[in-house]
Design an enzyme around this catalytic site. Structure first.
Site, mmCIF file in Angstrom:
data_model
loop_
_atom_site.group_PDB
_atom_site.id
_atom_site.type_symbol
_atom_site.label_atom_id
_atom_site.label_comp_id
_atom_site.label_asym_id
_atom_site.label_seq_id
_atom_site.Cartn_x
_atom_site.Cartn_y
_atom_site.Cartn_z
ATOM 1 N N TYR A 1 -14.974 5.828 1.441
ATOM 2 C CA TYR A 1 -14.366 5.040 0.389
ATOM 3 C C TYR A 1 -15.518 4.906 -0.763
ATOM 4 O O TYR A 1 -16.189 4.012 -0.538
ATOM 5 C CB TYR A 1 -13.634 3.698 0.845
ATOM 6 C CG TYR A 1 -12.643 4.050 2.082
ATOM 7 C CD1 TYR A 1 -12.133 5.286 2.234
ATOM 8 C CD2 TYR A 1 -12.230 2.929 2.860
ATOM 9 C CE1 TYR A 1 -11.307 5.348 3.330
ATOM 10 C CE2 TYR A 1 -11.542 3.070 3.705
ATOM 11 C CZ TYR A 1 -10.936 4.548 4.277
ATOM 12 O OH TYR A 1 -9.956 4.654 5.131
ATOM 13 N N GLY B 1 3.071 2.676 3.298
ATOM 14 C CA GLY B 1 3.403 3.951 2.677
ATOM 15 C C GLY B 1 2.221 4.690 1.892
ATOM 16 O O GLY B 1 2.419 5.889 1.679
ATOM 17 N N PRO C 1 4.366 4.328 -2.235
ATOM 18 C CA PRO C 1 4.999 3.283 -1.266
ATOM 19 C C PRO C 1 6.500 3.502 -0.995
ATOM 20 O O PRO C 1 7.127 4.614 -1.421
ATOM 21 C CB PRO C 1 4.988 2.305 -2.531
ATOM 22 C CG PRO C 1 4.252 2.536 -3.486
ATOM 23 C CD PRO C 1 3.848 4.030 -3.440
HETATM 24 N N1 LIG Z 1 -7.856 6.425 9.239
HETATM 25 C C1 LIG Z 1 -7.770 7.232 8.048
HETATM 26 O O1 LIG Z 1 -7.520 8.506 7.811
HETATM 27 C C2 LIG Z 1 -7.072 6.484 7.008
HETATM 28 C C3 LIG Z 1 -6.313 6.902 5.978
HETATM 29 C C4 LIG Z 1 -5.776 6.145 5.027
HETATM 30 C C5 LIG Z 1 -6.089 4.683 4.912
HETATM 31 N N2 LIG Z 1 -6.641 4.165 5.891
HETATM 32 C C6 LIG Z 1 -6.771 2.965 6.023
HETATM 33 O O2 LIG Z 1 -5.662 2.093 6.022
HETATM 34 C C7 LIG Z 1 -5.566 1.192 4.756
HETATM 35 C C8 LIG Z 1 -4.232 1.142 4.583
HETATM 36 O O3 LIG Z 1 -3.904 2.044 3.744
HETATM 37 P P1 LIG Z 1 -3.509 2.007 2.154
HETATM 38 O O4 LIG Z 1 -4.208 1.078 1.694
HETATM 39 O O5 LIG Z 1 -3.695 3.327 1.795
HETATM 40 O O6 LIG Z 1 -2.111 2.315 2.167
HETATM 41 P P2 LIG Z 1 -0.773 0.900 2.386
HETATM 42 O O7 LIG Z 1 -1.390 -0.311 2.799
HETATM 43 O O8 LIG Z 1 0.210 1.727 3.241
HETATM 44 O O9 LIG Z 1 -0.451 0.736 0.974
HETATM 45 C C9 LIG Z 1 -1.217 0.325 -0.108
HETATM 46 C C10 LIG Z 1 -0.527 0.430 -1.604
HETATM 47 O O10 LIG Z 1 0.524 -0.508 -1.390
HETATM 48 C C11 LIG Z 1 0.421 -1.310 -2.661
HETATM 49 N N3 LIG Z 1 0.925 -2.688 -2.307
HETATM 50 C C12 LIG Z 1 0.332 -3.464 -1.193
HETATM 51 N N4 LIG Z 1 1.009 -4.564 -1.273
HETATM 52 C C13 LIG Z 1 2.017 -4.467 -2.011
HETATM 53 C C14 LIG Z 1 3.080 -5.470 -2.475
HETATM 54 N N5 LIG Z 1 3.167 -6.684 -1.872
HETATM 55 N N6 LIG Z 1 3.859 -5.259 -3.298
HETATM 56 C C15 LIG Z 1 3.573 -3.940 -4.030
HETATM 57 N N7 LIG Z 1 2.780 -3.074 -3.543
HETATM 58 C C16 LIG Z 1 1.957 -3.454 -2.744
HETATM 59 C C17 LIG Z 1 -0.951 -1.382 -2.901
HETATM 60 O O11 LIG Z 1 -1.158 -1.355 -4.563
HETATM 61 P P3 LIG Z 1 -1.852 -2.559 -5.150
HETATM 62 O O12 LIG Z 1 -3.300 -2.463 -4.905
HETATM 63 O O13 LIG Z 1 -1.294 -2.690 -6.560
HETATM 64 O O14 LIG Z 1 -1.554 -3.919 -4.490
HETATM 65 C C18 LIG Z 1 -1.484 0.129 -2.545
HETATM 66 O O15 LIG Z 1 -0.972 1.146 -3.683
HETATM 67 C C19 LIG Z 1 -6.668 1.642 3.833
HETATM 68 O O16 LIG Z 1 -6.855 0.322 3.139
HETATM 69 C C20 LIG Z 1 -7.854 2.049 4.840
HETATM 70 O O17 LIG Z 1 -8.381 1.065 5.281
HETATM 71 C C21 LIG Z 1 -7.274 5.010 6.901
#
Ligand SMILES: NC(=O)c1ccc[n+]([C@@H]2O[C@H](COP(=O)([O-])OP(=O)(O)OC[C@H]3O[C@@H](n4cnc5c(N)ncnc54)[C@H](OP(=O)(O)O)[C@@H]3O)[C@@H](O)[C@H]2O)c1
Length: 290
Positions: free
Chosen positions: A66, A218, A222
């Site tokens: 990251y 998502g 999202p």
């Molecule tokens: N193992 C793998 O291959 C892999 C792949 C992808 C991700 N990951 C891990 O999984 C974690 C979670 O995935 P992710 O962060 O990509 O996706 P997520 O948690 O599904 O969604 C994050 C998105 O949602 C928005 N968001 C969060 N809370 C919100 C709210 N209350 N209202 C409106 N929008 C909101 C965030 O924007 P804002 O910043 O504007 O809040 C961001 O754009 C990552 O941080 C990472 O550590 C692992």
């Protein structure tokens, strides 16, 4: 074993001998656009991480890829020396190229280097939990994980890693890993609308292994669903709160790592995930991904 009482939604879960809050935090969103480079708001990113700790969250998910290295260095700057209760989970098995792609890096020498870099950037002597990230950006790919997983087992024997997990894995790869060494978690894509791993989650729950959905909200697109919006409106909650509450109620072995770079969203997510969904609401939401 450490014990931990929490008022966070979902209570706690034990990863091997490590107790974590089921409500965790995913750090990926703290890096720059496309998960490359530094954040636009460095101090804002540090503030989010400090709030994560202040809220009592004890599970932070990160990866050396990251940024690369950016989220690890931010975590270190914000929170080192770490509280004993805090557990940082990282991943190895992918690197970054100059276009922001995520090419695999799973040769033994890649994995040894990645573990060493994670230790250095996080400022740790031992990594609590390392996930072997398989597949590619399109999802899991079939094939044996024996060679890379055995390399991590060797690093675990050397005392550099406490616990192992797999990520972006097929059910067959999860099963294969378990014939080689114990795993404490599987981190795969899963949410209200994407339910490929339903069966795997139930099997892992029976075995006491955590399932950590990535993209719980998502991810980069999202979650959007009229059924989700309808249930959320009825409960006077946000769709994100309903999506997180649904995951916590879906299975006791599900740990949340929603990502956000916003203090407001972080607080909203913690407050909203404790929403209690009735059987009727669960049935309505169940239809979205089936
Ligand atoms: N193992 C793998 O291959 C892999 C792949 C992808 C991700 N990951 C891990 O999984 C974690 C979670 O995935 P992710 O962060 O990509 O996706 P997520 O948690 O599904 O969604 C994050 C998105 O949602 C928005 N968001 C969060 N809370 C919100 C709210 N209350 N209202 C409106 N929008 C909101 C965030 O924007 P804002 O910043 O504007 O809040 C961001 O754009 C990552 O941080 C990472 O550590 C692992």
């Amino acid at each position: 074993m450490s014990t931990l009482s929490t008022s966070l939604p979902g209570g706690t879960w034990t990863l091997g001998d490590l107790t974590v809050t089921r409500f965790g935090y995913g750090a990926m969103q703290l890096a720059g656009p496309g998960v490359m480079g530094p954040p636009a708001d460095h101090d804002g990113a540090l503030a989010v991480l400090r709030e994560v700790a202040d809220l009592g969250i004890t599970h932070i998910d990160t990866a050396g890829a990251y940024g690369p290295r950016v989220t690890n260095l931010l975590i270190r700057e914000a929170l080192h020396p770490y509280a004993e209760s805090l557990h940082i989970v990282t991943k190895v098995g992918a690197t970054r190229d100059e276009h922001g792609g995520w090419p695999p890096a799973r040769r033994p020498e890649d994995l040894r280097r990645a573990v060493r870099e994670n230790l250095e950037t996080l400022g740790l002597d031992v990594l609590d939990l390392v996930n072997l990230r398989l597949g590619d950006a399109q999802g899991p790919r079939p094939g044996s994980l024996a060679e890379p997983f055995e390399t991590l087992v060797e690093l675990q024997r050397q005392g550099l890693i406490r616990h192992l997990g797999v990520s972006n894995a097929t059910a067959e790869q999860v099963a294969e890993a378990r014939t080689i060494a114990p795993i404490v978690c599987v981190q795969n894509m899963y949410n209200l609308a994407y339910r490929h791993d339903d069966e795997l989650i139930d099997e892992l729950a029976e075995e006491g292994i955590a399932y950590v959905p990535f993209f719980p909200l998502g991810g980069f697109s999202p979650l959007q669903s009229s059924a989700l919006s309808t249930v959320a409106a009825r409960l006077d909650a946000t769709p994100m709160s309903v999506a997180l509450a649904w995951l916590l109620q879906r299975s006791p072995n599900i740990l949340l790592i929603p990502g956000t770079s916003s203090l407001t969203h972080l607080r909203e997510n913690v407050a909203g995930a404790g929403l209690s969904l009735s059987d009727e609401e669960l049935a309505e939401l169940d239809k979205i991904g089936r």
